[in-house]
Write a protein that holds these residues in place. Structure first.
Motif, mmCIF file in Angstrom:
data_model
loop_
_atom_site.group_PDB
_atom_site.id
_atom_site.type_symbol
_atom_site.label_atom_id
_atom_site.label_comp_id
_atom_site.label_asym_id
_atom_site.label_seq_id
_atom_site.Cartn_x
_atom_site.Cartn_y
_atom_site.Cartn_z
ATOM 1 N N GLU A 21 -5.249 -2.535 2.742
ATOM 2 C CA GLU A 21 -4.222 -3.020 1.728
ATOM 3 C C GLU A 21 -2.989 -3.163 2.561
ATOM 4 O OE1 GLU A 21 -4.838 -3.601 -1.258
ATOM 5 O OE2 GLU A 21 -6.341 -2.328 -2.151
ATOM 6 N N ALA A 22 -2.835 -2.472 3.453
ATOM 7 C CA ALA A 22 -1.524 -2.777 4.305
ATOM 8 C C ALA A 22 -1.376 -3.810 5.266
ATOM 9 C CB ALA A 22 -1.207 -1.415 5.256
ATOM 10 N N ASP A 23 -2.610 -4.222 6.011
ATOM 11 C CA ASP A 23 -2.461 -5.227 6.857
ATOM 12 C C ASP A 23 -3.898 -5.606 7.136
ATOM 13 O OD1 ASP A 23 -2.152 -7.270 8.639
ATOM 14 O OD2 ASP A 23 -0.953 -5.964 10.171
ATOM 15 N N HIS A 387 16.389 -4.737 4.463
ATOM 16 C CA HIS A 387 14.953 -4.631 3.977
ATOM 17 C C HIS A 387 13.903 -5.382 4.771
ATOM 18 C CE1 HIS A 387 16.469 -2.414 0.424
ATOM 19 N NE2 HIS A 387 17.653 -3.420 0.584
ATOM 20 N N GLU A 388 12.880 -4.818 5.142
ATOM 21 C CA GLU A 388 11.805 -5.420 5.762
ATOM 22 C C GLU A 388 10.802 -6.168 4.645
ATOM 23 O OE1 GLU A 388 9.486 -2.833 7.915
ATOM 24 O OE2 GLU A 388 11.018 -2.467 9.485
ATOM 25 N N VAL A 389 10.344 -7.274 4.920
ATOM 26 C CA VAL A 389 9.324 -7.839 4.088
ATOM 27 C C VAL A 389 7.998 -7.343 4.293
ATOM 28 C CG1 VAL A 389 8.146 -9.969 3.196
ATOM 29 C CG2 VAL A 389 10.643 -9.851 4.323
ATOM 30 N N ASN A 390 7.669 -6.458 3.250
ATOM 31 C CA ASN A 390 6.434 -5.745 3.452
ATOM 32 C C ASN A 390 5.319 -6.512 2.344
ATOM 33 O OD1 ASN A 390 6.969 -3.678 5.183
ATOM 34 N ND2 ASN A 390 8.246 -2.716 3.427
ATOM 35 N N PHE A 391 4.133 -6.972 2.959
ATOM 36 C CA PHE A 391 3.202 -7.674 2.289
ATOM 37 C C PHE A 391 2.226 -6.432 2.196
ATOM 38 C CE2 PHE A 391 4.913 -11.514 3.921
ATOM 39 C CZ PHE A 391 4.698 -12.407 3.199
ATOM 40 N N TRP A 394 -5.400 -6.544 0.223
ATOM 41 C CA TRP A 394 -6.459 -7.503 0.735
ATOM 42 C C TRP A 394 -7.298 -7.978 -0.185
ATOM 43 C CZ3 TRP A 394 -11.610 -6.963 -0.260
ATOM 44 C CH2 TRP A 394 -12.267 -6.012 -1.056
ATOM 45 N N GLY A 395 -7.273 -7.615 -1.525
ATOM 46 C CA GLY A 395 -7.936 -8.405 -2.360
ATOM 47 C C GLY A 395 -7.071 -9.608 -2.828
ATOM 48 N N PHE A 396 -5.999 -9.044 -3.476
ATOM 49 C CA PHE A 396 -4.722 -10.125 -3.634
ATOM 50 C C PHE A 396 -3.661 -9.629 -2.757
ATOM 51 C CE2 PHE A 396 -7.226 -9.376 -7.564
ATOM 52 C CZ PHE A 396 -7.457 -10.485 -8.088
ATOM 53 N N ARG A 397 -2.997 -10.571 -2.510
ATOM 54 C CA ARG A 397 -1.940 -10.405 -1.377
ATOM 55 C C ARG A 397 -0.469 -10.911 -1.631
ATOM 56 N NH1 ARG A 397 -1.588 -7.084 3.100
ATOM 57 N NH2 ARG A 397 -0.267 -7.542 4.688
ATOM 58 N N GLY A 398 0.461 -10.257 -1.331
ATOM 59 C CA GLY A 398 1.696 -11.099 -1.501
ATOM 60 C C GLY A 398 2.879 -9.881 -1.223
ATOM 61 N N PRO A 399 4.069 -10.348 -1.092
ATOM 62 C CA PRO A 399 5.063 -9.431 -0.889
ATOM 63 C C PRO A 399 5.356 -8.421 -1.882
ATOM 64 C CG PRO A 399 5.825 -11.530 -0.551
ATOM 65 C CD PRO A 399 4.607 -11.658 -1.111
ATOM 66 N N LYS A 400 5.530 -7.119 -1.561
ATOM 67 C CA LYS A 400 5.744 -6.076 -2.779
ATOM 68 C C LYS A 400 7.041 -6.323 -3.206
ATOM 69 C CE LYS A 400 4.275 -1.823 -2.023
ATOM 70 N NZ LYS A 400 4.060 -0.422 -1.494
#
Length: 408
Positions: A21-23, A387-391, A394-400
């Motif tokens: 999920e994280a990367d 702020h960092e850009v955190n995606f 792994w199923g659906f992925r985008g910036p939180k």
């Protein structure tokens, strides 16, 4: 020597769902290099990670019909378009596609999307800062599809809530060695959302049966049916859940991903703001760079078959990792870099073959209009360095989240 069940590289057993999920990038990069067809015990199926192999399977519906992942089946139930083939799939495509054909979309998309986009921007443009995902991209995405479906009386926040709960359920994919769900409670949010959806939509279906209108769900009930008959709710609801998950939020993810990609290339962002005709190209690269639907399509082998040098037995399940395919080093130079000027090579963001996404044109148009309005209203938009850009996903992925600032 090949095997009917490919050996699982030892390192796969140590990969957790939380890490994916994280990367997912390091995991899939190693799969593409070492085991492009690999059995992943955590998912209970095989993952196919390279572009060529994903294309090979996606285009061969005769030998690789679509099924649905265990978690997807638990979320949507029987009869979802993702889990049908042959005449049943053709019939369901005929149900959902008329509203999504380019000739139809072009007639309604501007009045459907642009006024609400302008309304949302008017509410934030004097603030000088925003999480643009939560305050603009997600609302525009869910509102566009919600209104098209006939859910204009459901609040934007409730539509977002339904998406997120269904997403939690669909991605609750961790399996035990004996084939059971490792976290059965992970489906509770999705079940809660479905109960709310049925309670809200059932009375509307009662009305649409006798008073059809222009909305998509009304057409689903009536189009192609014999005189005096409508489609069963057992058909409507599984496919409504598919739309509320796979079609509702993903344009919002694509908007966030595209803007994040452009922030990584400031000179390219400036060119796109100065020349809005570049927006479709920017969006196409954004959705290749980070596919909104990263890993979701599942196929089943109708007979023993060799794929990528690995022989799979009849009934083997494979998940096509479109996000990984779009980052395949053998197809794209520096694939993990966003590049507006990259040579255009067809990607798998919207799938392939007969199960390619029916909403490709609609989703792309929603993203285009949202970015047109954003860049017109806030041309001096910048990434907030605090702020960092955190995606995520792994199923659906985008910036939180995507925190931005601008001078007022």
């Amino acid at each position: 020597m090949t095997t009917t069940q490919p050996l699982t590289p030892s390192w796969i057993a140590d990969v957790t769902m939380e890490e994916l999920e994280a990367d997912p990038h390091p995991f899939y990069e190693r799969l593409r290099r070492e085991a492009p067809v690999a059995f992943v015990p955590q998912l209970g199926l095989h993952i196919v990670s390279t572009r060529d192999l994903c294309l090979e399977i996606a285009k061969d519906s005769a030998h690789w019909p679509a099924v649905i992942s265990p978690a997807g089946g638990r979320t949507f139930g029987h009869g979802a378009i993702l889990n049908t083939n042959g005449p049943e799939h053709t019939e369901l495509r005929g149900m959902v596609e008329p509203h999504l054909q380019p000739s139809a979309v072009d007639k309604y998309i501007d009045p459907l999307v642009r006024p609400f986009a302008r309304e949302r921007l008017a509410a934030i443009e004097d603030n000088g800062a925003a999480d643009i995902v939560a305050e603009y991209f997600e609302p525009v995405s869910v509102r566009a599809l919600g209104d098209l479906l006939g859910l204009d009386d459901v609040s934007t926040d409730k539509l977002r809530e339904w998406f997120h709960k269904l997403s939690v359920s669909f991605t609750n994919a961790d399996m035990t060695p004996d084939g059971e769900f490792a976290n059965p409670d992970g489906f509770i949010p999705g079940d809660e959302a479905k109960a709310e959806i049925i309670a809200h939509v059932d009375p509307k279906i009662d009305h649409w049966i006798t008073h059809p209108d222009h909305t998509a769900i009304s057409h689903w009930l009536h189009d192609g049916m014999p005189e005096g008959q409508t489609r069963s709710r057992d058909v409507i609801y599984p496919n409504l859940y598919v739309f509320l998950l796979g079609a509702m939020q993903e344009p919002g993810h694509a908007m966030g991903t595209t803007l994040a990609g452009l922030f990584s290339r400031p000179e390219q962002l400036e060119r796109v703001i100065d020349d809005p005709t570049l927006i479709p190209r920017a969006v196409g690269e954004g959705m290749r760079w980070v596919a909104p639907i990263w890993s979701a399509a599942v196929k089943v082998a109708t007979s023993e078959v060799t794929v990528g040098g690995v022989t799979l037995g009849e009934g083997s399940l494979v998940m096509l990792s479109y996000g990984s395919a779009n980052n395949d080093e053998n197809a794209y130079d520096a694939p993990t870099t966003y590049d507006l000027d990259r040579p255009v090579i067809p990607n798998l963001t919207f799938g392939g073959g007969v199960h390619a996404c029916a909403g490709t044109y609609f989703a792309s148009a929603v993203v285009r209009i949202a970015l047109e309005e954003l860049f017109e209203t806030i041309p001096n938009i910048e990434l907030d360095p605090a702020h960092e850009v955190n995606f995520w996903g792994w199923g659906f992925r985008g910036p939180k989240a995507l925190n931005v600032t601008w001078e007022v």
